[in-house]
Design an enzyme around this catalytic site. Structure first.
Site, PDB file in Angstrom:
ATOM      1  N   TYR B 309       0.808  -1.322   0.050  1.00 53.49           N
ATOM      2  CA  TYR B 309      -0.073   0.007   0.159  1.00 53.49           C
ATOM      3  C   TYR B 309       0.827   1.154   0.000  1.00 53.49           C
ATOM      4  O   TYR B 309       1.753   1.500   0.854  1.00 53.49           O
ATOM      5  CB  TYR B 309      -0.740   0.022   1.273  1.00 53.49           C
ATOM      6  N   HIS B 320      -6.275   0.760  -2.489  1.00 54.31           N
ATOM      7  CA  HIS B 320      -6.201  -0.363  -3.222  1.00 54.31           C
ATOM      8  C   HIS B 320      -4.684  -0.761  -3.233  1.00 54.31           C
ATOM      9  O   HIS B 320      -4.030   0.595  -3.168  1.00 54.31           O
ATOM     10  CB  HIS B 320      -6.798  -0.035  -4.621  1.00 54.31           C
ATOM     11  N   LYS B 351      -2.870  -5.262 -10.275  1.00 54.22           N
ATOM     12  CA  LYS B 351      -1.700  -4.794  -9.383  1.00 54.22           C
ATOM     13  C   LYS B 351      -0.711  -5.003 -10.453  1.00 54.22           C
ATOM     14  O   LYS B 351      -0.917  -5.723 -11.372  1.00 54.22           O
ATOM     15  CB  LYS B 351      -1.546  -5.771  -8.382  1.00 54.22           C
TER      16      LYS B 351
END
EC number: 4.6.1.16
Lengths: 388, 388
Positions: B309, B320, B351
């Site tokens: 993060y 997210h 990601k």
């Protein structure tokens, strides 16, 4: 005032109205004579943790603690982590399932869950929601695994894995047996001819149906006249067609180095050169899938050995591929992290993750490929994430 | 009538108006004297494949073919697969990129792409769309890899990988350098105290901010009075806090077996017991990420080492997580299948897949953890799928 427990050996005894209060009403422990019950360490820790026991007398034999005053959760937890195998992770899973509303028993004699446990590979049994230990209605046989342990692939089917990761979060996996069963209706012709080029085989004049209906290979399309109709087969596709007597090899390139014998032996030797024993296992699984009328294609883009189409009519009208298949050795042990990766990816692309636990024995390297491939032993284990 | 080529050594010469027709107009080969050009085998095969050469005279030295009549695509392909390293996979990638509208050159002297190639790890350079070899405007330095080869992690940044799978399908990956850079503003307190329990550390009275703002650990929540505020830290979280002098270990359980010394040495020893050298690398990367104000948490559910993060204000309001990080050794070689799996999964959960290529050298096992962790060398390589 909550009752106190007494550690004796590896169990915690609680008297008073414990039987009614903990066993009958909430499925903790196992009844002894009278109203006394015995709790496993994990159960006792959980009752301490919830504040339902006021303390536990450790007796004189617990590490670093002299008998006498009852201890609370922290000291009981620390002492149990030293005395019992995988105590911390088992406690975390037990707590989590209790929080989710399940009654559980340790899966070992003389606890109620003991008789239901298939060997020592299960730590707890969780009963159907609303059921108590006396009913014996087991919903999940739970194997607790720390993220850094490994789990045998063989015999995994039927178990529920509870993996505790390094941050103490828990992921559940359900492992089921089963098989891939398709409905593809295509027989390849028996007079194919191809050339072995490094780790692929080119069929220069492939009949249209081989790709269009059987989904074998991949067309090589160019403009030169002699490229028309050329199909590239993977080694495993070609080896399967050769083992079934449908494909013969013509000119071969680069197999001067010790590869001799009939076509099946040549192509298997090439496969072993580039993949080792893994080639034998993959070929056995490929054959088994084709034999079940499913169409296996490479699972490379998903990091798997194969993706499978159950019912192919034509390549133009392919169905969604339902399974990802990873081929593993009979003595393979899963690392929980790899399992997590495979299962997560399969879920993300709406496919079922299936492991083909394969031992290629019968006949060994000397035998004809068609024979040992058919004699291989394949156990199918499908694994999915589970929310208990 | 299309021209004919002549194989001389490892290049195919074409005369007539070849320079204008193939080099100037379409970027094939390299000019020789006059109008003659030299084509690499792959380029020549592609022109044959498209029907732009009518044939190639092999001369007397090609395997199994006596000089004389020019051969077509099939025989040139078979002869080249025998004579040239990885010819089939290089041809497939070259063809695919040509079909996508790129001009390419072999990345070796004396071809035009030669001077741009960083060593021998690149097979082709593909120019910007619409650009020709003379401009030298390279868009993709392409390394061709068969599914069964492996690729060194070190030095991968900046390359484009073209992986040819066993069914001759091609997957492209772009590897870039870079770093993870966060904006989390939290300093843990310097007076924490925890207990080492197997492969985790419990801080019984953690200050609220440690979890709520720093996102360290995971609360252990029960009803007993002494559980209030207890936080479980992973070994790597705890080791990092210990190395920074913020966490001291109190009672420890189960470290009678040879673990002694200061807190940092004890916790690192425990990490090595359960993970081996991998623990050192993961700790070094964890420290690097915290140092960059990012918050690393376990990537277990994604099969990675960490998810990160970048900017945590509070745990209730987590952003997210942007990256999945896998830690690999400095001499790690990727298997294309693993790379495919990792990158596919990361893409599916939106990601970025980042590999931390890590060598923990400076000082070695004897040195203070804080020192060797900081001296570690970490190269970040982010890998994504690419559609050229």
């Amino acid at each position: 005032m909550q009752p106190t427990g007494h550690l004796r050996g590896d169990a915690v005894r609680v008297g008073g109205d414990a039987r009614q209060r903990f066993y009958d009403a909430r499925g903790y422990g196992r009844p002894l004579d009278g109203n006394e019950i015995a709790l496993s360490r994990v159960e006792a820790a959980h009752l301490l943790f919830r504040g339902d026991l006021s303390g536990i007398e450790l007796g004189g034999d617990a590490a670093g603690v002299s008998g006498g005053d009852p201890v609370g959760f922290e000291r009981f937890f620390v002492a149990s982590a030293a005395a019992a195998d995988r105590f911390a992770v088992r406690f975390l899973v037990y707590s989590d399932l209790r929080d989710r509303g399940f009654y559980l028993s340790p899966a070992r004699e003389p606890w109620p869950g003991g008789s239901d446990a298939p060997g020592d590979a299960v730590d707890f049994v969780a009963y159907e929601r609303g059921e108590t230990p006396d009913t014996g209605k087991v919903k999940y046989p739970i194997r607790v695994v720390g993220e850094r342990e490994s789990v045998a692939a063989a015999g995994l089917a039927g178990r529920t894995l509870a993996v505790v990761d390094e941050e103490s979060d828990i992921t559940y996996f359900a492992a089921e047996g089963g098989a891939v069963d398709g409905a593809t209706d295509y027989e390849p012709p028996a007079d194919l001819s191809g050339v072995l080029l490094a780790d692929r085989v080119v069929v220069w004049d492939a009949p249209e149906g081989l790709y269009e209906r059987g989904f074998y290979g991949r067309p090589l399309t160019g403009r030169a006249a002699d490229v028309e109709g050329a199909l590239q087969l993977s080694l495993v596709e070609a080896a399967s067609l050769v083992a079934d007597g449908r494909l013969a090899l013509s000119t071969s390139v680069g197999d001067e180095g010790g590869v001799a014998g009939d076509d099946a032996a040549r192509i298997v030797a090439r496969g072993r050169e580039v993949e080792g024993d893994r080639f034998d296992r993959r070929l056995a699984v490929y054959e088994r899938l084709r034999g079940a009328d499913a169409v296996p294609k490479t699972g490379f883009k998903f990091g798997a050995d194969f993706r499978t189409y159950l019912d192919v009519e034509t390549v133009e009208d392919l169905p969604h591929s339902e399974h990802l298949v990873r081929v593993v050795e009979a003595d393979h042990r899963f690392s929980p992290r790899e399992l997590s990766l495979d299962v997560r990816l399969a879920g993300g692309v709406r496919k079922e993750m299936v492991f083909a636990v394969t031992s290629v024995g019968g006949g060994g390297r000397g035998a004809r490929a068609a024979d040992w491939v058919r004699a291989a032993d394949v156990e199918w284990v499908s694994v999915d994430r589970l929310t208990p």
